[in-house]
Design an enzyme around this catalytic site. Structure first.
Site, PDB file in Angstrom:
ATOM      1  CG  ASP A   1     -26.121   3.503 -17.828  1.00 16.57           C
ATOM      2  OD1 ASP A   1     -25.503   4.018 -18.929  1.00 16.57           O
ATOM      3  OD2 ASP A   1     -26.854   2.430 -18.037  1.00 16.57           O
ATOM      4  CG  ASP A   2     -24.437   6.524 -20.278  1.00 11.53           C
ATOM      5  OD1 ASP A   2     -23.858   5.518 -20.449  1.00 11.53           O
ATOM      6  OD2 ASP A   2     -25.479   6.795 -21.001  1.00 11.53           O
TER       7      ASP A   2
ATOM      8  CB  CYS B   1     -24.076   0.058 -21.164  1.00 19.03           C
ATOM      9  SG  CYS B   1     -24.715  -1.624 -19.652  1.00 19.03           S
TER      10      CYS B   1
ATOM     11  NE  ARG C   1     -24.769  -2.094 -17.497  1.00 23.49           N
ATOM     12  CZ  ARG C   1     -25.545  -1.048 -16.513  1.00 23.49           C
ATOM     13  NH1 ARG C   1     -26.379  -2.164 -15.424  1.00 23.49           N
ATOM     14  NH2 ARG C   1     -25.158   0.054 -16.618  1.00 23.49           N
TER      15      ARG C   1
ATOM     16  CE  LYS D   1     -27.831  -0.710 -19.408  1.00 14.08           C
ATOM     17  NZ  LYS D   1     -27.222   0.914 -19.888  1.00 14.08           N
TER      18      LYS D   1
ATOM     19  CG  HIS E   1     -27.900  -3.564 -22.195  1.00 16.78           C
ATOM     20  ND1 HIS E   1     -26.792  -2.374 -22.493  1.00 16.78           N
ATOM     21  CD2 HIS E   1     -28.307  -3.729 -23.100  1.00 16.78           C
ATOM     22  CE1 HIS E   1     -27.226  -2.105 -24.067  1.00 16.78           C
ATOM     23  NE2 HIS E   1     -27.727  -3.047 -24.362  1.00 16.78           N
TER      24      HIS E   1
ATOM     25  CG  HIS F   1     -28.442   5.532 -20.570  1.00 21.55           C
ATOM     26  ND1 HIS F   1     -29.589   6.136 -21.757  1.00 21.55           N
ATOM     27  CD2 HIS F   1     -27.431   4.465 -21.013  1.00 21.55           C
ATOM     28  CE1 HIS F   1     -29.000   5.393 -22.959  1.00 21.55           C
ATOM     29  NE2 HIS F   1     -27.527   4.666 -22.532  1.00 21.55           N
TER      30      HIS F   1
ATOM     31  CG  ASP G   1     -22.951   1.653 -17.140  1.00 24.24           C
ATOM     32  OD1 ASP G   1     -21.933   2.771 -17.257  1.00 24.24           O
ATOM     33  OD2 ASP G   1     -23.446   1.420 -17.834  1.00 24.24           O
ATOM     34  CG  ASN G   2     -20.447   4.302 -20.357  1.00 20.68           C
ATOM     35  OD1 ASN G   2     -20.797   3.150 -20.233  1.00 20.68           O
ATOM     36  ND2 ASN G   2     -21.151   4.986 -20.051  1.00 20.68           N
TER      37      ASN G   2
ATOM     38  CE  LYS H   1     -22.744   4.956 -23.844  1.00 19.42           C
ATOM     39  NZ  LYS H   1     -24.081   5.082 -23.191  1.00 19.42           N
TER      40      LYS H   1
END
Length: 743
Positions: A25-26, A63, A67, A121, A123, A216, A322-323, A383
């Site tokens: 993540d991130d 995010c 996904r 995660k 989300h 993240h 994811d980004n 992001k």
């Protein structure tokens, strides 16, 4: 006609591999060692050297949308995920709900005879559907996974997360004082799920979706992981970026001849900073680096586990982000990201005071945006923007039985939508035309199998659009056009980043990606016809995928916000014996409230927690300390506390707290016994990752240092009752700020 009995259960295709998709993540384009970083990621690098690196892999810049594209093979707006699930609206591209016409990958694989497991995660469940009452159709098990363990919201405290097992909330298996860390727990659980599945059906393939909470914020890691990086980043983000870029070009992950864009004016010049500022900023990156190396070590534990099982070579492992890297720590960074999203602001002095605890349970940290800029080297921005810094991230494919290339780079323009078709081809499963009687919408992605063997294979598509919070871009052939639109919701960006804040004045820049890997040279002035053509193509893609209407602040979406079907209660009663009550189920407390507890007070004096929500990062607690009633509220780390002067009497009583008009008042049997000021506005949301109201005890981390969880009430809590004043619905801007930082 006699009943022929039930249809036989499906059996997976012979030779289908196990599949593991690991999502970080991130994580920026440049932050893995295999993509140029000097941060130690030996296990991810091991996968890269034994498989393929893609250097033009694209995602959606946030995010939930990425996904959704990954798991459905469709563009994010086309499946209702144009933004985050935290703000569902009734416009088709932004419902925050994957439609039945886009059956997710786990459902398709499960129906074809594969085991399906998700750990980490999620989300992808709309706000107000994440409580203990569901509905559960958008929870992982409702989307085709047979097992799930992780967290539903956009982030989690890695020391004390808010966890779900299958369809119910659970407490972590250990506490922050026991050495618990979420990333370790996720890999432990993934290994148990795999082992159980292989013990039961050794020849049945599985699909494991493993989205970590890392990288993240909060950047949580024990000191033994961050200390090896002490002093490593003292030379600053500009020179670190230059060193990364040199390694990228030398390794071939960035083409020779790429121009490294200059430092934008909103990123401070490192050498112009004071010594204390440089020390604070360097420490932020030391902790981030330790966090990444710790995460890589957990991936390594999983790889060693697969190797011991003899399954590593026959497992398709996908690693991605994811980004791009996140700049939500702003110009200064923050020891508690909730401060930034609540616009409480940070100062260098506050950051310096928190430096020794950075990354510990005392903090919820995010680094300064200079490191996000460097972490996306050589790309621009980060992001939430459709510049390449937001949308181009690492992708590694490792499958020794099928991918014979070792350590090679693939340069095709590919997208998250291509992963579902790739995995389906690996599994020998065609994309279904109908699921549960619902005709399926076209799959936008294409399998990446041709690129496995042929570095010159054509890309899966010629055109790919992007949109996030009004930032727009499109790739068509060799060209990419990108707007200069700056979205709202992040304070420092609104104040400092150069660009347009009005769709009517947005300017499109033009880049030749065949010669310009990093969007460094704007050719719009030389090719106005190409710009006009790409803008028209973007509009056509936007119409086809339900991108419109364009909005960046979401203020205009307030009228379209999907509220909970049962509304917000004005009054609610809670009793001990159940699990924590999700904060999204509580009455709205922002306009003032009274919380009253019907309790028995022990003869020896009151002690323990009456009720608590959240922790020191953000939350409140009503408890007794030394026999006296106390209430504490942490507003993103700013603590307001009121304590009664006299001990509570024994016996059955009604005790409580009222918060109205900026004043906290404690009550005993209907009379005031203490009061004090609330130092600021009551938070719209205490924690991005959600929090639960616990009755008669607490768990995880405390709200203040006057007690230590579980701190059970030493008498009896019969019930608590919350009464609220009429309050307006939260504004779209409040919701946007919270949602932006929850992703």
């Amino acid at each position: 006609m006699p009943d022929s009995g039930p249809a036989p259960r499906p059996r997976a295709s012979r030779g289908a591999p196990d599949v593991i998709v690991i999502v970080l993540d991130d994580l920026g384009f440049a932050q893995f060692g295999a993509y140029g970083s000097d941060i130690a990621t030996p296990n991810v690098d091991r996968l890269a050297s034994g498989g393929l690196r893609y250097n033009r892999f694209h995602v959606t810049a946030m995010c939930s949308p990425t996904r959704a594209s990954l798991l459905t093979g469709r563009n994010h707006h086309a499946v209702g995920m144009g933004f985050l699930v935290d703000l569902p609206v009734d416009q088709p591209g932004y419902t925050a709900r994957i439609p039945r016409s886009a059956a997710p990958l786990p459902r398709v694989l499960r129906d074809a005879g594969h085991s399906t497991m998700a750990v980490g995660k999620w989300h992808l469940t709309p706000r107000w559907e994440r409580s203990a009452s569901g509905p559960f159709d958008t929870w992982p098990l409702g989307c085709g996974f047979e097992r799930y363990y992780g967290f539903l919201q956009g982030d989690a405290n890695h020391w004390a997360p808010w966890l779900v097992s299958d369809n119910h909330y659970v407490e972590p298996p250990a506490g922050p004082g026991d050495g618990y860390h979420l990333s370790e727990d996720l890999v432990d659980t993934a290994q148990r799920m795999i082992l159980d599945q292989k013990h039961a059906t050794p020849d049945k393939p599985y699909f494991l979706y493993l989205p970590f909470g890392a990288m993240h914020s909060p950047h949580h890691v024990a000191p033994e992981w961050s200390e090896p990086y002490r002093g490593r980043f003292d030379h600053g983000w500009e020179r670190w970026r230059e060193e990364v870029f040199a390694r990228q070009v030398a390794s071939g992950v960035v083409p020779a001849g790429t121009v490294l864009p200059e430092r934008p004016p909103w990123i401070p010049e490192w050498d112009a900073l004071g010594a204390d500022e440089r020390r604070v900023f360097a420490r932020m990156h030391e902790v981030y680096a330790g966090f990444l190396t710790h995460t890589d070590a957990q991936i390594g534990r999983l790889l060693d586990f697969l190797d011991d099982l003899g399954r590593l070579d026959d497992t398709l492992i996908v690693v991605m982000s994811d980004n791009g890297a996140s700049a939500e720590g702003g110009r200064l960074g923050t020891p508690n990201e909730h401060r930034f999203s609540a616009r409480m602001g940070d100062t260098h002095e506050q950051n310096l005071a928190a430096l020794d605890d950075w990354g510990s349970p005392e903090t919820y940290p995010h680094y300064a945006w200079g490191w996000a800029w460097a972490g996306n080297t050589p790309l621009r921005l980060w992001k939430r923007y459709t510049w390449l810094g937001g949308t181009r991230v690492p992708l590694i494919m490792h499958w020794p039985r099928r991918i014979t290339a070792r350590g090679e780079v693939r340069e095709q323009v590919v997208h998250a939508v291509d992963l579902m078709p790739t995995i389906l081809e690996a599994a020998g499963v065609p994309a279904p035309r109908v699921v549960d009687g619902v005709e399926q919408q076209p799959v936008d992605g294409r399998s990446l199998f041709p690129t496995f063997d042929d570095p010159d294979a054509p890309p899966p598509r010629e055109t790919q659009y992007f949109e996030m919070l009004g930032s727009r871009s499109i790739i068509h052939g060799r060209w990419k056009a990108t707007t200069d639109h700056v979205s709202r919701g992040v304070l420092d960006e609104e104040a400092l980043i150069r660009g347009s804040r009005d769709f009517a004045t947005d300017r499109w820049s033009l880049f030749d990606l065949s010669a310009d890997f990093a969007e460094a040279v704007d050719l719009a002035g030389e090719h106005p016809g190409v710009v006009a053509d790409l803008e028209a193509r973007w509009a056509a893609e936007a119409e086809r995928n339900h991108v419109l209407p364009l909005q960046d602040s979401l203020q205009d979406r307030l009228a379209h916000l999907v509220l909970p079907p049962y509304g917000f209660p004005r009054r609610a009663v809670y009793r001990p014996g159940g699990g924590p009550v999700h904060d999204e189920s509580l009455p709205l407390l922002t306009g003032g409230f009274t919380l009253t507890a019907d309790v028995d007070i022990a003869d020896g004096g009151a002690d323990g927690v009456v009720c608590a929500l959240g922790d020191r990062i953000g939350g409140f607690v009503l408890h007794a300390v030394g026999g006296r009633l106390a209430f504490a509220c942490s507003r993103a780390g700013d603590l307001d506390r009121v304590t009664a002067a006299e001990p509570l009497p024994s016996g059955r009583h009604r005790i409580g707290v009222g918060v109205r008009g900026g004043t906290i008042t404690l009550y005993l049997d209907g009379r005031d016994i203490a009061s004090g000021p609330l130092g600021g506005e009551w938070p719209v949301t205490f924690q991005h990752g959600g929090a639960g109201l616990r009755i008669g005890h607490d768990a995880g981390l405390p709200v203040e240092d006057g007690y230590r969880p579980p701190a059970r009430w030493n008498g009896t809590v019969h019930l608590i009752e919350i009464d609220t004043a009429p309050v307006p619905d939260p504004t779209a801007q409040d919701g946007l700020r919270t949602a932006l930082h929850s992703d």
